[in-house]
Design a protein around this motif. Sequence first.
Motif, PDB file in Angstrom:
ATOM      1  N   ASN A 556       0.832  -1.203   0.000  1.00  0.00           N
ATOM      2  CA  ASN A 556       0.000   0.000   0.000  1.00  0.00           C
ATOM      3  C   ASN A 556       0.868   1.255   0.000  1.00  0.00           C
ATOM      4  N   LEU A 557       1.973   1.211   0.777  1.00  0.00           N
ATOM      5  CA  LEU A 557       2.886   2.354   0.837  1.00  0.00           C
ATOM      6  C   LEU A 557       3.646   2.537  -0.470  1.00  0.00           C
ATOM      7  N   PRO A 565      -1.064   4.487 -11.336  1.00  0.00           N
ATOM      8  CA  PRO A 565      -2.485   4.302 -11.026  1.00  0.00           C
ATOM      9  C   PRO A 565      -2.937   2.843 -11.053  1.00  0.00           C
ATOM     10  N   ALA A 566      -2.517   2.089 -12.071  1.00  0.00           N
ATOM     11  CA  ALA A 566      -2.955   0.701 -12.173  1.00  0.00           C
ATOM     12  C   ALA A 566      -2.412  -0.126 -11.011  1.00  0.00           C
ATOM     13  N   PHE A 567      -1.187   0.149 -10.589  1.00  0.00           N
ATOM     14  CA  PHE A 567      -0.590  -0.535  -9.440  1.00  0.00           C
ATOM     15  C   PHE A 567      -1.382  -0.215  -8.170  1.00  0.00           C
ATOM     16  N   HIS A 572      -5.321  -1.576  -3.948  1.00  0.00           N
ATOM     17  CA  HIS A 572      -6.535  -1.118  -3.278  1.00  0.00           C
ATOM     18  C   HIS A 572      -7.641  -2.170  -3.359  1.00  0.00           C
ATOM     19  N   GLU A 573      -7.756  -2.814  -4.491  1.00  0.00           N
ATOM     20  CA  GLU A 573      -8.802  -3.833  -4.660  1.00  0.00           C
ATOM     21  C   GLU A 573      -8.580  -5.014  -3.716  1.00  0.00           C
ATOM     22  N   VAL A 574      -7.336  -5.467  -3.614  1.00  0.00           N
ATOM     23  CA  VAL A 574      -7.048  -6.597  -2.727  1.00  0.00           C
ATOM     24  C   VAL A 574      -7.314  -6.213  -1.270  1.00  0.00           C
ATOM     25  N   ILE A 575      -6.895  -5.005  -0.886  1.00  0.00           N
ATOM     26  CA  ILE A 575      -7.115  -4.561   0.491  1.00  0.00           C
ATOM     27  C   ILE A 575      -8.607  -4.469   0.803  1.00  0.00           C
ATOM     28  N   ILE A 606      -7.522 -16.633  -4.416  1.00  0.00           N
ATOM     29  CA  ILE A 606      -6.574 -15.790  -5.128  1.00  0.00           C
ATOM     30  C   ILE A 606      -6.940 -14.319  -5.052  1.00  0.00           C
ATOM     31  N   GLU A 607      -8.217 -14.016  -4.870  1.00  0.00           N
ATOM     32  CA  GLU A 607      -8.647 -12.617  -4.780  1.00  0.00           C
ATOM     33  C   GLU A 607      -8.106 -11.925  -3.532  1.00  0.00           C
ATOM     34  N   LEU A 608      -7.677 -12.700  -2.559  1.00  0.00           N
ATOM     35  CA  LEU A 608      -7.135 -12.124  -1.331  1.00  0.00           C
ATOM     36  C   LEU A 608      -5.628 -11.919  -1.391  1.00  0.00           C
TER      37      LEU A 608
END
Length: 772
Positions: A556-557, A565-567, A572-575, A606-608
Amino acid sequence: MYGVCGCCGALRPRYKRLVDNIFPEDPEDGLVKTNMEKLTFYALSAPEKLDRIGAYLSERLIRDVGRHRYGYVCIAMEALDQLLMACHCQSINLFVESFLKMVAKLLESEKPNLQILGTNSFVKFANIEEDTPSYHRSYDFFVSRFSEMCHSSHEDLEIKTKIRMSGIKGLQGVVRKTVNDELQANIWDPQHMDKIVPSLLFNLQHVEEAESHLDNHSLWEPKVFAIRCFKIIMYSIQPQHSHLVIQQLLSHLDANSRSAATVRAGIVEVLSEAAVIAATGSVGPTVLEMFNTLLRQLRLSIDYALTGSYDGAISLGTKIIKEHEERMFQEAVIKTIGSFASTLPTYQRSEVILFIMSKVPLPSLHHPMETGRTGENRNRLTQIMLLKSLLQVSTGFQSNNMMSALPSNFLDRLLSTALMEDAEIRLFVLEILISFIDRHGNRHKFSTISTLSDISILKLKVDKCSRQDTIFMKKHSQQLYRHIYLSCKEETNLQKHYEALYGLLALISIELANEEVVVDLIRLVLAVQDVAQVNEENLPVYNRCALYALGAAYLNLISQLTTVPAFCQHIHEVIETRKKEAPYMLPEDVFVERPRLTHNLDGVVIELLFRQSKISEVLGGSGYNADRLCVPYIPQLTDEDRLSKRKSIGETISLQVEVESRNSPEKEERVPAEEITYETLKKAIVDSVAVEEQERERRRQVVEKFQKAPFEEIAAHCGARASLLQSKLNQIFEITIRPPPSPSGTITAAYGQPQNHSIPVYEMKFPDLCVY
């Protein structure tokens, strides 16, 4: 009255007549000023007579003291004072001898007023700067006498106070007169300081005591009084002489190495205050001497605490050592090391850091460790105390060049301790690294692990990575990554360890990162995520959740620092998914007083997870090295792991089995290379996640086999592999060293197969054209 009378008065020498004329008929009238002016003019006009004037005045004063004519004594001393102030000729030395003789006579008197009178005259004399040095003058008597006056026990309180004050003023005069005179005996010698220092301390304390020395007064133990005293002393003397006081304190500490811990702690704290004051002046060669003495006392204290006595054996009459008092002394030593080091310039501080690190006992061929329980405890306590000292020295250390701040010989030894099983030692190493790397005061901003949606609120101070820092990372980055990775896998890690690891990763990203470093750090954290997922180490649930949470906080940091942005979107999606389905994989639920964990971490969807393929795709499109991102991070295992007593046997076996399984001769021969097409690449990308899952599962099965299978089965398997490998090596050696086929043709083997017949080279027949 000592007037000149009779017919013989005119025959007396002129200087005597002038001296006699300064005394009035009634001593209450005081010095005859007009006649004193004549005497002074005569002394200036005929300086060769000055010594005679002094001798005659001395003769009269001694006679008046014996006859108790104290009024005339005061007049004589006043005359001497005026002559001293007026005359600075080369012949003043003999006059001074007479003057000091008269002062000594007054000081020997039992009358307090005469003692005070003599002291005042001596103080005036001490303030005079003489033009010529003295080769034979001694002040030993005055040091002794003024010290005695400092301990006056007169019945009258007012008189006692005046005498003691006179003694203190006299000692100040002696020090002032002798400290800059190279021809005088060194006032800092023990024979003088053993009288001066106790006299000063005796008058600074409020409690009346019968003894006269600091130790006998037990004044080290309250510490406050002793510190106040030495602050007065350090601020009173000239800076270039401050190191002499430091040396005396160090010697005193060594001399009291078997005193009570409270006494030694008092001396050390006084030394700390004095050293800080001295550091503003000229400390010189006493720097390493001071640290060497403190480290030696630290080791002695550890031995005392372990053995319970000062000589290693408890017997009748042996002092019983209290462990908590020794611990208090050790903390005082560490505090002193840090406070003094903080005042040193950078180059001296670097020397101190290397010096302390060289004293840390490490498991290596060159630094054998003590064996046995007592030896192991001594090793551990010594390591902890020295690393504590090193942490104190490194706190606030500022260096623009990391190559000089963390040289190879220091970094190698420091990181060796990072692999030890002791959790406390590992934590110290992480904190020391953080202290060195943090050069902009950012460390406190990472004391709490979290997944902030906007890191701008941290107000981080970030500078571009310098050329020197880039060189440092090229040389040492893999070494740092390896130790961070192995530290993450430790089962004994606590929340403090993960906080330190997070701070270290964050500070490397801020202070030392370029694009290559960013890529490697992401690979490293993804490998840590694999450790938690595959769990080859059989880590507890808390450790696995902590690794998941650590990876989430760092990614995240770094995603916000890279501003891709894509990174950022992927992280963000995983969090967000974890917040909804698995909050136990985020720092907000793990790194709290009461962690909220799950009972089962197997089968994480895998989504996590943060996916390496996705990250390489999005960062590769922004100019980062996508090829490097696609390669999983795997640390190299070295002899350092075995020397540091890590449990690395399982790791070594799993790595060996993995290599064997990949290169096993029992596997089928390779199929022809498949033609690379667009469809092939597409299929590889789509199936990459599934392949990673299969690879992890296969590795898990291999490790599980070696952990749970019977020993006989593992031994048989390894023996079969070894014999098979030996047979292949024999075939290779035979092909390599066998002579070439014979030119004469072939022979038939026993089973009808043609076989080349090997003929030694020296038996071969060559055509004539080949012979010279």
